[in-house]
Design an enzyme around this catalytic site. Structure first.
Site, PDB file in Angstrom:
ATOM      1  N   ASP A  57       3.564 -22.285 -16.981  1.00 40.81           N
ATOM      2  CA  ASP A  57       4.118 -22.633 -15.673  1.00 40.81           C
ATOM      3  C   ASP A  57       4.291 -24.142 -15.596  1.00 40.81           C
ATOM      4  O   ASP A  57       3.357 -24.869 -15.270  1.00 40.81           O
ATOM      5  CB  ASP A  57       3.207 -22.141 -14.550  1.00 40.81           C
ATOM      6  CG  ASP A  57       3.783 -22.490 -13.178  1.00 40.81           C
ATOM      7  OD1 ASP A  57       3.186 -22.090 -12.160  1.00 40.81           O
ATOM      8  OD2 ASP A  57       4.837 -23.175 -13.131  1.00 40.81           O
ATOM      9  N   THR A  59      -3.455 -10.874  -4.144  1.00 39.64           N
ATOM     10  CA  THR A  59      -3.988 -10.820  -2.773  1.00 39.64           C
ATOM     11  C   THR A  59      -4.252  -9.393  -2.287  1.00 39.64           C
ATOM     12  O   THR A  59      -5.283  -9.138  -1.657  1.00 39.64           O
ATOM     13  CB  THR A  59      -3.022 -11.546  -1.814  1.00 39.64           C
ATOM     14  OG1 THR A  59      -2.924 -12.918  -2.221  1.00 39.64           O
ATOM     15  CG2 THR A  59      -3.499 -11.488  -0.377  1.00 39.64           C
ATOM     16  N   HIS A 108       6.576 -13.558  -8.287  1.00 37.40           N
ATOM     17  CA  HIS A 108       5.260 -14.068  -7.914  1.00 37.40           C
ATOM     18  C   HIS A 108       5.100 -13.953  -6.402  1.00 37.40           C
ATOM     19  O   HIS A 108       6.077 -13.785  -5.676  1.00 37.40           O
ATOM     20  CB  HIS A 108       5.107 -15.528  -8.363  1.00 37.40           C
ATOM     21  CG  HIS A 108       4.828 -15.649  -9.827  1.00 37.40           C
ATOM     22  ND1 HIS A 108       3.614 -16.054 -10.326  1.00 37.40           N
ATOM     23  CD2 HIS A 108       5.595 -15.378 -10.905  1.00 37.40           C
ATOM     24  CE1 HIS A 108       3.653 -16.047 -11.639  1.00 37.40           C
ATOM     25  NE2 HIS A 108       4.837 -15.639 -12.026  1.00 37.40           N
ATOM     26  N   GLY A 109       3.822 -14.015  -5.940  1.00 35.57           N
ATOM     27  CA  GLY A 109       3.612 -13.921  -4.493  1.00 35.57           C
ATOM     28  C   GLY A 109       4.140 -12.610  -3.947  1.00 35.57           C
ATOM     29  O   GLY A 109       4.733 -12.579  -2.877  1.00 35.57           O
ATOM     30  N   GLY A 142      -0.762 -15.864  -1.822  1.00 31.94           N
ATOM     31  CA  GLY A 142      -1.753 -15.737  -0.764  1.00 31.94           C
ATOM     32  C   GLY A 142      -1.373 -14.782   0.354  1.00 31.94           C
ATOM     33  O   GLY A 142      -0.396 -14.043   0.255  1.00 31.94           O
ATOM     34  N   ASP A 190      -1.915 -15.766 -16.542  1.00 30.88           N
ATOM     35  CA  ASP A 190      -1.079 -16.076 -15.376  1.00 30.88           C
ATOM     36  C   ASP A 190      -1.135 -17.576 -15.092  1.00 30.88           C
ATOM     37  O   ASP A 190      -2.186 -18.192 -15.170  1.00 30.88           O
ATOM     38  CB  ASP A 190      -1.631 -15.282 -14.172  1.00 30.88           C
ATOM     39  CG  ASP A 190      -0.710 -15.289 -12.982  1.00 30.88           C
ATOM     40  OD1 ASP A 190      -1.209 -15.134 -11.853  1.00 30.88           O
ATOM     41  OD2 ASP A 190       0.512 -15.473 -13.172  1.00 30.88           O
ATOM     42  N   HIS A 191       0.013 -18.180 -14.807  1.00 27.86           N
ATOM     43  CA  HIS A 191       0.092 -19.600 -14.416  1.00 27.86           C
ATOM     44  C   HIS A 191      -0.644 -20.516 -15.387  1.00 27.86           C
ATOM     45  O   HIS A 191      -1.450 -21.357 -14.988  1.00 27.86           O
ATOM     46  CB  HIS A 191      -0.435 -19.811 -12.996  1.00 27.86           C
ATOM     47  CG  HIS A 191       0.470 -19.287 -11.959  1.00 27.86           C
ATOM     48  ND1 HIS A 191       1.723 -19.807 -11.707  1.00 27.86           N
ATOM     49  CD2 HIS A 191       0.339 -18.228 -11.129  1.00 27.86           C
ATOM     50  CE1 HIS A 191       2.314 -19.107 -10.749  1.00 27.86           C
ATOM     51  NE2 HIS A 191       1.501 -18.143 -10.384  1.00 27.86           N
ATOM     52  N   GLU A 235       8.569 -20.126 -15.411  1.00 24.13           N
ATOM     53  CA  GLU A 235       8.961 -20.084 -14.006  1.00 24.13           C
ATOM     54  C   GLU A 235       9.984 -21.181 -13.711  1.00 24.13           C
ATOM     55  O   GLU A 235       9.899 -22.296 -14.251  1.00 24.13           O
ATOM     56  CB  GLU A 235       7.730 -20.287 -13.112  1.00 24.13           C
ATOM     57  CG  GLU A 235       8.006 -20.126 -11.621  1.00 24.13           C
ATOM     58  CD  GLU A 235       6.744 -20.152 -10.784  1.00 24.13           C
ATOM     59  OE1 GLU A 235       5.924 -21.068 -10.947  1.00 24.13           O
ATOM     60  OE2 GLU A 235       6.554 -19.240  -9.973  1.00 24.13           O
TER      61      GLU A 235
HETATM   62  O1  LIG Z   1       1.865 -14.454  -7.855  1.00 16.41           O
HETATM   63  C1  LIG Z   1       0.726 -14.030  -7.968  1.00 16.41           C
HETATM   64  C2  LIG Z   1       0.024 -13.183  -6.903  1.00 16.41           C
HETATM   65  O2  LIG Z   1       0.655 -13.330  -5.658  1.00 16.41           O
HETATM   66  P1  LIG Z   1      -0.043 -12.711  -4.323  1.00 16.41           P
HETATM   67  O3  LIG Z   1      -0.930 -13.772  -3.760  1.00 16.41           O
HETATM   68  O4  LIG Z   1       1.106 -12.388  -3.417  1.00 16.41           O
HETATM   69  O5  LIG Z   1      -0.819 -11.496  -4.735  1.00 16.41           O
HETATM   70  N1  LIG Z   1       0.023 -14.284  -9.069  1.00 16.41           N
HETATM   71  O6  LIG Z   1       0.557 -15.064 -10.056  1.00 16.41           O
HETATM   72 CA   LIG Z   2       4.861 -22.838 -10.636  1.00 16.92          CA
HETATM   73 NA    NA Z   3       2.381 -14.553 -14.476  1.00 17.89          NA
HETATM   74 ZN   LIG Z   4       1.935 -16.421  -9.177  1.00 18.46          ZN
END
Ligand SMILES: O=C(COP(=O)(O)O)NO
Ligand SMILES: [Ca+2]
Ligand code: NA
Ligand SMILES: [Zn+2]
Length: 311
Positions: free
Chosen positions: A110, A260, A214-215, A185, A88-89, A140
């Site tokens: 990323d 999160t 994401h997020g 987050g 990830d990232h 991304e």
């Molecule tokens: O995008 C995320 C996780 O997002 P959250 O903080 O919403 O779980 N990881 O790459």
């Molecule tokens: Ca990014």
């Molecule tokens: Na990812």
């Molecule tokens: Zn992310």
């Protein structure tokens, strides 16, 4: 079975459902994810940030990558559900190469904070290298507000659908994460949660490939309340409500990044157990409730994303 992420996401894309991509830093979270997937007969994507590689490898990202492949493969090969492992990232070449060499299913490059031309150039190189090793690639476009490992973005920069079309055509990337208003987050929105569905629909229309949100954590208030009843201070926390999450899947999101929500559930279980069991000091006992709560939020999310039974 241990599979390439593309196997899981191409099916989700074709049949129109979402698959959870769950972040881990240790063995205990892997237990919760695998158990949830087996119980719900759901595919699972397990993912590690660059920080997780450093953490698990105790400072050595190559060792961390090898350790996660060994742990995840061990569990994946012993269950029927499809399991993939994703970086990830990824932003530093060293981490991306470590994961490709170790045998990850996929890597994210990323470079979304770089100018478009640079993001295209870097992503093209990673796609060529990763595909040569049968590893799929996520990239991304646009920026999430907040902090991503070592990059701080003051506010979100939403994806430009026309850039997305060009980006996918030129890079041949397997999955794309378009920024549509989420952030990482537990404090995602000041007021009501609002995502740019129109942009998402356009990106899907123009690219047709599996898309990543994401997020995407909901910040489950049931867990927040248990944690706060046991000493936590998560005032003002707010995530993506389930109904909005369902809408993103309807409009083309297939990989749903969730970190999160697992952290909130784990700390709720841990705090509650520790407060109620002053005499306990066996980690297999004091981590048990934490795992159960984490497994529960994962299973609930599989229902929301409609990945139940999709193996
Ligand atoms: O995008 C995320 C996780 O997002 P959250 O903080 O919403 O779980 N990881 O790459
Ligand atoms: Ca990014
Ligand atoms: Na990812
Ligand atoms: Zn992310």
């Amino acid at each position: 079975a241990y599979v390439n992420t593309k196997v899981i996401l191409d099916k989700a894309n074709k049949e129109g459902y979402g698959v959870g991509a769950f972040n881990v830093n240790n063995l205990e979270f892997i237990h919760a994810i695998i158990e949830a997937g087996v119980e719900k007969k759901s595919p699972v994507i397990i993912q590690t940030s660059q920080g997780a590689l450093k953490y698990a490898g105790d400072g050595d990202v190559y060792r961390g990558a090898r350790l996660f492949v060994k742990m995840v493969r061990e569990f994946a090969d012993s269950v029927e559900i499809p399991v993939a492992l994703n970086l990830d990232h990824g932003s530093k070449l060293e981490n991306i190469m470590a994961c490709i060499q170790a045998g990850y299913s996929s890597v994210m490059i990323d470079a979304s904070h770089s100018p478009l031309e640079e993001n295209i150039a870097i992503t093209k190189d990673i796609v060529r290298i990763a595909h040569a090793a049968n590893v799929s690639v996520e990239a991304e476009l646009g920026q999430l507000a907040g902090i991503e490992d070592d990059v701080v973005a003051e506010h979100s920069v939403l994806v430009d659908p026309n850039e997305a079309k060009r980006f996918v055509e030129e890079t041949k990337v397997d999955f794309l994460a378009p920024a549509i208003g989420t952030s990482h987050g537990a404090f995602k929105f000041k007021g009501t949660a609002k995502l740019d569905f129109d942009r998402l629909k356009e990106v899907k229309e123009l690219t047709k490939i599996p898309l990543v949100l994401h997020g995407a954590s909901s910040v489950v208030q049931e867990m927040v309340k248990i944690a706060e009843a046991n000493g936590a201070d998560f005032g003002g926390s707010k995530g993506v409500p389930s109904d909005i999450l369902k809408e993103t899947v309807k409009y083309g999101i297939n990989k749903v990044n969730t970190d999160t929500d697992l952290r909130m559930a784990y700390i709720a279980g841990l705090r509650e157990f520790l407060n109620n069991n002053p005499k306990e000091f066996d980690p297999r006992k004091y981590f048990a409730t934490a795992k159960e709560y984490t497994k529960k939020v994962i299973m609930d999310r599989m229902e929301v994303l409609d990945s139940v039974g999709k193996i």
